[in-house]
Design a protein around this motif. Structure first.
Motif, short mmCIF file in Angstrom:
data_model
loop_
_atom_site.label_atom_id
_atom_site.label_comp_id
_atom_site.label_asym_id
_atom_site.label_seq_id
_atom_site.Cartn_x
_atom_site.Cartn_y
_atom_site.Cartn_z
N PRO A 264 0.79 -1.12 -0.13
CA PRO A 264 0.05 -0.20 -0.09
C PRO A 264 0.86 1.41 0.04
N TYR B 7 -9.66 -1.93 -18.98
CA TYR B 7 -9.72 -1.69 -17.59
C TYR B 7 -11.09 -1.64 -16.76
N PHE C 157 -5.74 0.25 2.17
CA PHE C 157 -4.72 0.75 3.26
C PHE C 157 -3.78 1.63 2.79
N SER C 158 -3.90 2.38 1.55
CA SER C 158 -3.16 3.46 0.98
C SER C 158 -3.97 4.65 1.01
N ALA D 25 -11.06 -6.65 -6.42
CA ALA D 25 -10.64 -6.38 -7.91
C ALA D 25 -8.98 -6.27 -7.72
N ASN E 89 -2.28 -9.45 -3.51
CA ASN E 89 -1.41 -8.68 -2.53
C ASN E 89 -1.33 -8.99 -1.23
C1 LIG Z 1 -4.15 -2.77 -8.21
S1 LIG Z 1 -4.82 -1.72 -6.97
C2 LIG Z 1 -6.74 -2.18 -7.45
C3 LIG Z 1 -7.61 -0.98 -7.14
C4 LIG Z 1 -9.07 -1.06 -7.44
N1 LIG Z 1 -9.66 -2.18 -6.67
C5 LIG Z 1 -9.25 -1.06 -8.90
O1 LIG Z 1 -9.72 -2.15 -9.50
O2 LIG Z 1 -8.82 -0.20 -9.67
C6 LIG Z 1 -4.54 -2.54 -5.59
C7 LIG Z 1 -4.93 -1.82 -4.07
O3 LIG Z 1 -4.94 -2.81 -3.18
C8 LIG Z 1 -4.34 -1.81 -2.11
N2 LIG Z 1 -3.75 -2.82 -0.75
C9 LIG Z 1 -2.68 -3.76 -1.07
N3 LIG Z 1 -2.58 -4.47 -0.10
C10 LIG Z 1 -3.60 -3.92 0.90
C11 LIG Z 1 -3.91 -4.34 2.16
N4 LIG Z 1 -3.09 -5.12 2.89
N5 LIG Z 1 -5.00 -3.71 2.72
C12 LIG Z 1 -5.69 -2.94 2.11
N6 LIG Z 1 -5.58 -2.55 0.84
C13 LIG Z 1 -4.25 -2.98 0.32
C14 LIG Z 1 -3.23 -1.10 -2.56
O4 LIG Z 1 -3.22 -0.17 -1.78
C15 LIG Z 1 -4.22 -0.64 -4.00
O5 LIG Z 1 -4.80 0.40 -3.80
#
Ligand SMILES: C[S@@+](CC[C@H](N)C(=O)[O-])C[C@H]1O[C@@H](n2cnc3c(N)ncnc32)[C@H](O)[C@@H]1O
Length: 249
Positions: free
Chosen positions: A17, A37, A84-85, A127, A132
């Motif tokens: 994040p 997308y 979480f970002s 999504a 992650n």
């Molecule tokens: C590729 S983006 C996808 C965003 C959105 N779902 C979309 O489809 O456009 C992945 C997101 O997962 C979030 N993320 C990664 N690890 C996380 C965690 N442990 N808890 C919450 N969010 C997390 C990142 O901050 C990021 O915003």
């Protein structure tokens, strides 16, 4: 440089994040130029077959593109976006709060330690998120807890098809297009190099369906997205049973 930063992201998923914070203001541009997308996010949300008045958790909501896809599938429902970002969430708030008002809200939370009561949601959409997680199965167990009986979980995720060509195809697409292109647009390559590796290591569709079943979900399925995304991108759906077995059984 701190020790945590020195670790490659693939070995340090809790740092993901923070890495998204750095590209938050450019994320929508990078994904706008990725053909299909938002359309793909809408298709996976539509595949959930929602009635339209449910309360849905959009986990790892980022800048809100997946949240918008959920809201469009829910004319009278509510969506709670969690990420979480802080950087990604602040763009999500700017993108959606004025248009959708009380139907949408956002919370800063770690998807590995979610703070909601049991059975809070009718459905959960995630999504590009589950890949992650530092422990995907531990995350699935939380999602099961948060769903109402009969509720649905839906993942829109890169998962390489069980075909010999899926892996080389992903490498060419990733290192040939995604990494160079997104690095120019955002000024950093770290998160995109991580993307390529994390997809490479993520569960194949059959293995992810089995992980869902091990957690207690039923009617788990994987469906590819259309056209050139079919070898790499899938919608996964599964349900919490209407009458879940008592805890510990
Ligand atoms: C590729 S983006 C996808 C965003 C959105 N779902 C979309 O489809 O456009 C992945 C997101 O997962 C979030 N993320 C990664 N690890 C996380 C965690 N442990 N808890 C919450 N969010 C997390 C990142 O901050 C990021 O915003």
């Amino acid at each position: 440089m701190s020790k945590a930063h020195a670790l490659p992201l693939i070995e340090n998923k809790p740092a993901v994040p923070k890495e998204f914070n750095k590209i938050a203001r450019r994320y929508d541009l990078a994904t706008f130029l990725n053909q299909g997308y938002s359309e793909d996010l809408r298709l996976s949300a539509k595949r959930m077959g929602l009635r339209g008045d449910e309360r849905v958790l959009d986990l790892c909501c980022g800048t809100g593109k997946s949240t918008r896809a959920c809201l469009e599938a829910l004319p009278n429902g509510q969506v709670v976006g969690v990420d979480f970002s802080e950087g990604m969430l602040s763009v999500a708030r700017e993108n959606l709060l004025a248009t959708y008002g009380e139907r949408v809200s956002f919370q800063l939370q770690d998807a590995m330690a979610l703070d909601f009561p049991d059975e809070s949601f009718d459905a959960i959409y995630m999504a590009y998120g589950i890949r992650n997680m530092s422990d995907a199965e531990a995350c699935l167990r939380q999602l099961y807890r948060l769903l109402k009986p009969g509720g649905q979980v839906c993942f829109h995720e890169y998962s390489l098809a069980e075909r010999w060509y899926a892996r080389p195809y992903w490498w060419v697409l990733g290192y040939g297009f995604v990494v160079p292109f997104c690095t120019v647009l955002t000024g950093t390559s770290r998160i995109f190099r991580y993307l390529i590796k994390s997809v490479d290591r993520f569960l194949r569709p059959t293995a992810f369906v089995q992980a869902l079943e091990r957690t207690g979900f039923v009617r788990a399925s994987a469906q590819p997205l259309p056209f050139w995304r079919a070898p790499i991108l899938h919608t996964f759906r599964a349900y919490k049973p209407e009458h879940p077995p008592a805890a510990g059984k």
